[in-house]
Scaffold this active site. Structure first.
Site: not given
Ligand code: UD1
Length: 340
Positions: A126, A155, A232, A151
């Site tokens: 990841s 990795k 992202r 987690y």
């Molecule tokens: C997350 C994990 C990462 C993991 C990946 C697997 C964290 C800090 N990181 O990545 O280690 O490998 O998932 O898929 O948890 N967001 C919102 N509202 C929500 C959900 C997400 O605003 O309800 C935003 C988050 O703040 C982030 C973006 O959407 O900026 C992506 O979030 P998410 O899908 O959870 O992925 P990661 O945080 O990048």
């Protein structure tokens, strides 16, 4: 040609990869404990490919059971290893569960693989290993850091274990560092099935649009990015799955240059959380109920890859757009929830 063991093959990335492997002519046997996936996924795989892969339900932490399994399938020559716990929040609350499961299962697999002379190993890693990167885009040379979550640590530690084992044994490893996989198969017969309340953005968006969640909370709009939201590198699950086939073929054809290789898998394009929300609304015609709230602890500000190494070495490049990803995620949600 031997069989390919796909661990975690009924899970989200595992099932899509199994489909691509079967369609590329490989014979697959899946091991999964169904801890975070359902047996019906095998029906979806069969409907798409015409082949129901062999399936064995057990936990890879059980070494005796693993030995039995290899007696039953002596013709396995490669392993694609997905099986792992993956909920970041849960890993912070229960680190030992993560270290035990993710590391013991890997060690067991490597012990048996080296005994059975299995030479090819593709590992599911990841972009979380980069933590908050100092420079963007992230390349495979970007230093990895101590992780914010157990987690993430599993990795990084897994990669170190694999590096050492590849050095000392006749086994070749490709570690694939995924950015943010989203979307579903074109057939809408397989997709992501988050248990309970999703932590990830795209399942939360589709469940909100489906009326299962009241509103999407967007975590922070005051980041140091062009529009203030996190960035992202979202990648379509089918593009990601195809990369595993390419990586496996590289190992089987002995085209790898090192015994342990790493590739970032992303599109190379960063998208902000708000861009994802707006693209979802445009691609699906659904108005999304969202609210901006405070930052989520542990979130990195921005991360996206330099996609050139995978293209140069593997000849693989993500083809699908953010719109494609979100459309397919929504089609899957609708089908799953019986929404017309
Ligand atoms: C997350 C994990 C990462 C993991 C990946 C697997 C964290 C800090 N990181 O990545 O280690 O490998 O998932 O898929 O948890 N967001 C919102 N509202 C929500 C959900 C997400 O605003 O309800 C935003 C988050 O703040 C982030 C973006 O959407 O900026 C992506 O979030 P998410 O899908 O959870 O992925 P990661 O945080 O990048």
């Amino acid at each position: 040609m031997g069989k390919i063991l796909v661990t975690g093959g009924t899970g989200y990335i595992g099932s899509h990869t199994t489909v691509e492997l079967i369609q590329a002519g490989f014979k697959v046997v899946i091991v999964d404990n169904l801890f975070n996936s359902v047996i019906e996924t095998l029906d979806g795989i069969k409907e798409i490919t015409g082949v129901k892969p062999d399936f064995e339900k057990f936990d890879l932490c059980d070494y005796d059971r693993l030995k039995e399994f290899f007696k039953k399938y002596p013709d396995i020559d490669s392993i694609v290893h997905f099986a792992a716990h993956k909920a970041v929040g849960e890993s912070v609350r229960d680190p030992l569960k993560y270290y035990h499961n993710n590391l013991v299962s890997l060690i067991n697999l490597l012990k048996i693989a080296t005994k059975k002379n299995i030479k090819n190993f593709v590992f599911s890693s990841s972009c979380t290993v980069y933590g908050e990167p100092e420079e963007l885009p992230v390349t495979e040379e970007t230093p990895t850091k101590g992780q914010a979550s157990p987690y993430g640590n599993t990795k990084s530690i897994s990669e170190e274990i694999l590096r050492d084992v590849a050095k000392t044994h006749d086994i070749n490893v490709i570690s694939l560092r995924y950015f943010n996989p989203v979307g579903a198969h074109d057939s809408i017969l397989i997709g992501e099935l988050p248990l309970g309340k999703p932590e990830n953005l795209v399942p939360y968006i589709t469940q909100t649009a489906a009326g299962i969640r009241k509103e999407l909370k967007i975590f922070g709009n005051d980041y140091d990015t062009p529009d203030g939201y996190n960035i992202r590198d979202y990648i379509h699950i089918v593009d990601l799955a195809k990369a595993h086939v390419v990586a496996l073929k590289r190992l089987l054809e002995k085209k790898n240059k090192l015994e342990f290789e790493i590739y970032n898998l992303g599109t190379g394009k960063g998208s902000s959380t708000m861009e994802v929300v707006k693209t979802f609304e445009k691609a699906t015609g659904q108005k999304l109920n969202y609210r901006i709230v405070g930052r989520r602890p542990g979130d990195v500000v921005a991360v996206y890859t330099d996609a050139s190494l995978a293209e140069e070495e593997l000849g693989w490049k993500a083809q699908r757009t953010l719109e494609d990803m979100l459309k397919s995620a929504w089609e899957w949600e609708k089908k799953y929830r019986n929404i017309q």
